[in-house]
Design an enzyme around this catalytic site. Structure first.
Site, PDB file in Angstrom:
ATOM      1  N   CYS A  82      73.618 -47.282  25.607  1.00 13.44           N
ATOM      2  CA  CYS A  82      73.896 -47.237  24.166  1.00 13.44           C
ATOM      3  C   CYS A  82      75.175 -48.365  24.141  1.00 13.44           C
ATOM      4  CB  CYS A  82      74.582 -45.859  23.936  1.00 13.44           C
ATOM      5  SG  CYS A  82      73.442 -44.611  24.064  1.00 13.44           S
ATOM      6  N   GLY A 108      70.978 -51.706  23.583  1.00 12.82           N
ATOM      7  CA  GLY A 108      70.076 -50.721  23.041  1.00 12.82           C
ATOM      8  C   GLY A 108      69.276 -51.158  22.235  1.00 12.82           C
ATOM      9  N   ASN A 182      78.485 -43.122  23.880  1.00 18.18           N
ATOM     10  CA  ASN A 182      77.912 -43.978  24.930  1.00 18.18           C
ATOM     11  C   ASN A 182      78.365 -42.942  26.147  1.00 18.18           C
ATOM     12  OD1 ASN A 182      76.756 -45.502  26.599  1.00 18.18           O
ATOM     13  ND2 ASN A 182      78.598 -47.187  26.390  1.00 18.18           N
ATOM     14  N   GLY A 183      77.279 -42.562  26.946  1.00 20.31           N
ATOM     15  CA  GLY A 183      77.609 -41.847  28.131  1.00 20.31           C
ATOM     16  C   GLY A 183      76.833 -40.653  28.370  1.00 20.31           C
ATOM     17  N   TYR A 323      75.224 -57.184  35.305  1.00 14.79           N
ATOM     18  CA  TYR A 323      73.918 -57.198  34.546  1.00 14.79           C
ATOM     19  C   TYR A 323      74.397 -56.762  33.031  1.00 14.79           C
ATOM     20  CZ  TYR A 323      69.228 -56.030  33.087  1.00 14.79           C
ATOM     21  OH  TYR A 323      68.092 -55.888  32.475  1.00 14.79           O
TER      22      TYR A 323
END
Length: 577
Positions: A82, A108, A182-183, A323
């Site tokens: 996310c 995302g 996010n998580g 990345y």
């Protein structure tokens, strides 16, 4: 009486909005724990009229077409789940949110949403697809106001991508609240069971909904203490932005697994985002990270900071630099570009090879390849051309084409490769399937030799902190040594970035990063087995709920709610006039 006590406690906060100096103000303990104020009433989740619940969580449908989905190639990398953004104090908050989400699109691509506040009403637009597909002028015109939050999601393939499109909006007795998350919350199952036992009714399978329930049942006053109390009960990795009718709140978990930064526009508007690249696009100046374990509250009084608890040593995700993040971002206080270039230089120093040209697997391998080429004194050239217009679904001809998925995305340049000894730099190897196809593609283009150089250590363990990675059994470096992998992918030589060299590069900050996927040593040891992060129908979790047992974060409170004696306020810079 309890409400009056809570109000009295809040009144003890010494706050000087005219000051520009950061100061700490201890908060005295209340007469009783905040958890004693919890009611036993359920939460009713309400969504925007524009978005019925079926839009958020539709019934899964079986595909009726015969299109081939090349997920094996697409998913042969760890994936961030996310990206979030929040804006306070700008008359075009939703449009700026829209642009910021564009900048975070790499985090995302399956769903996007924005919630804005206008006339004290939270209005929401969400949908499945890219940001440009979800929003248009008509939809953005329905989101006026100076306060907004946004979310992009990278869900798993198939019908599950239709689920859990955020931000979520919930109505409770004191108003409404929106959240973008996010998580992973690894104690979701126990939290949900406890909440349902006390009368809460869940509409979704999302762990984010549990956060809204915890906020709604809290009696803590003012509102930000509801968030504090909720976060004291969360275990796992989370970076979240909340909004109410008049406030924007940003929260980061005590370990700081996932990134979250703060910036400011020239007109004084405050911006939170997962990466600084989002700040750059909307001309916001980067100020700092949201610290691990910090709650930042933004309202008409300015920006205030609250420390959740004495947090442990940070364990930020190193894969953000390898990345996930864009090279033009500053993540965890470091330039992603400089990190990746240094990774390539280390590879050239510690794993040199005679070669004629250095190429990259685009796009994430480019910067490391530049570093390798510069250090080795060999020309960098564009030997693989990436197509940016390939969707996730395609119709393959009846006559099978070998390595079709890779060939759709990557095209070799024969003029660069033919007759050459080629060094190929990539960011990581996960399953090894894509790497073997790339090596074969380059050799078929006429390369004399192909030498793979990987700008990360071997991935031997799954991530349990919010990243979509395969099970350990699927990770090629967990099953094979370097020589065996080299034979499997078909390259003439293979070398990975040594983890000791990676830590040496990070210097004194090395202890603040998480290397669990390279070592199998988790900052907080997970119990039970999660087969694949991303397979759950909630926010980034995977496997069966029964596979998760136990917690991750060690609380420092007394177990009865917020340990208010451990809370500290500090004042941030006042809004510019």
């Amino acid at each position: 009486m309890a409400a009056a006590a809570a109000a009295s406690t809040a009144a003890t906060l010494t706050y000087h909005p005219s000051s520009t100096t950061t100061r700490l103000f201890p908060l005295p303990p209340p007469p009783k724990p905040l958890s004693s104020l919890l009611p036993k009433t359920p939460l009713h989740i309400t969504f925007s009229k524009n978005n019925p619940i079926s839009d958020f969580f539709p019934t899964p449908q079986k595909s009726t077409n015969q299109d081939t989905i090349y997920d094996d190639d697409e998913n042969d990398k760890p994936r961030e789940e996310c990206g979030v953004v929040g804006i306070y104090g700008d008359p075009e908050a939703s449009r700026l949110c829209y642009l910021a989400l564009h900048a975070l699109q790499h985090r995302g691509q399956e769903g996007a949403g924005i919630v804005a506040v206008h006339d004290s009403i939270l209005q929401s637009v969400t949908g499945v697809g890219l940001v440009s597909e979800v929003f248009n002028e008509s939809k953005l015109s329905k989101l006026p106001g100076e306060l907004a939050i946004g979310h992009v999601r990278y869900s798993t393939a198939g019908s599950s991508m239709l689920k859990n499109v955020q931000p979520f909006v919930a109505g409770y007795r004191f108003g409404s609240v929106g959240v973008a998350h996010n998580g992973n919350l690894v104690n979701y199952q126990s939290l949900r069971a406890e909440l349902e036992e006390n009368g809460s009714i869940f509409n979704t399978s999302s762990d984010t909904e549990a956060v809204l329930h915890l906020i709604a049942i809290s009696k803590a006053r003012p509102f930000f203490l509801r968030i504090v109390e909720a976060c004291e009960k969360l275990e796992g990795a989370y970076s979240m932005v909340f909004l109410t009718e008049d406030k924007l709140v940003a929260v980061r978990d005590p370990y700081g697994f996932r990134p979250l930064v703060m910036g400011r526009r020239r007109n004084g508007a405050v911006v939170f985002a997962s990466e600084t690249c989002a700040l750059d696009l909307i001309e916001a100046t980067y100020e700092r990270e949201v610290y691990p374990g910090e709650v930042l509250v933004v309202d008409k009084e300015g920006v205030r900071s609250l420390c959740l608890m004495p947090h442990p040593e940070p364990k930020s995700c190193i894969f953000e630099h390898i990345y996930f993040s864009l090279p033009n971002s500053v993540v965890f206080g470091r330039s992603v570009y400089e990190s990746r270039r240094a990774f390539g230089e280390i590879l050239a120093t510690e794993a040199p090879v005679d070669c004629d040209v250095v190429i990259a697997v685009p796009d994430s391998g480019v910067v490391a390849a530049l570093g390798y080429a510069a250090k080795a004194g060999v020309a960098f050239q564009q030997g693989l051309i990436r197509s940016h217009y390939v969707g996730r679904t395609f119709i393959e001809p009846s006559q099978k084409i070998r390595d079709f998925g890779v060939k759709l995305k990557l095209s070799p340049v024969k003029a660069v490769l033919e007759g050459k000894r080629v060094v190929v730099v990539d960011d990581s190897i996960v399953r090894g399937t894509t790497s073997s196809k790339i090596v074969r593609l380059i050799k078929e283009a006429g390369a004399k030799e192909v030498h793979m150089r990987i700008a990360s250590p071997p991935i031997i363990a799954s991530c349990y902190y919010g990243v979509d990675t395969p099970s350990p059994e699927e990770l090629i470096s967990n099953r094979m040594n370097v020589e065996e992998i080299r034979k499997f992918i078909g390259s003439d030589s293979l070398a990975f970035l040594p983890i000791d060299s990676l830590k040496k590069l990070l210097g004194g900050d090395s202890k603040n990063f998480c290397y669990a996927c390279f070592t199998g040593n988790y900052p907080v040891e997970p119990t039970g087995k999660v087969k694949r992060v991303g397979d759950f129908l909630d926010d980034g979790l995977s496997g069966s709920m029964e596979s998760i047992d136990g917690g991750w974060l060690k609380g420092t409170g007394d177990g009865d709610g917020v340990d208010v004696e451990k809370l500290e306020w500090k004042e941030e810079i006042k809004f510019s006039s």
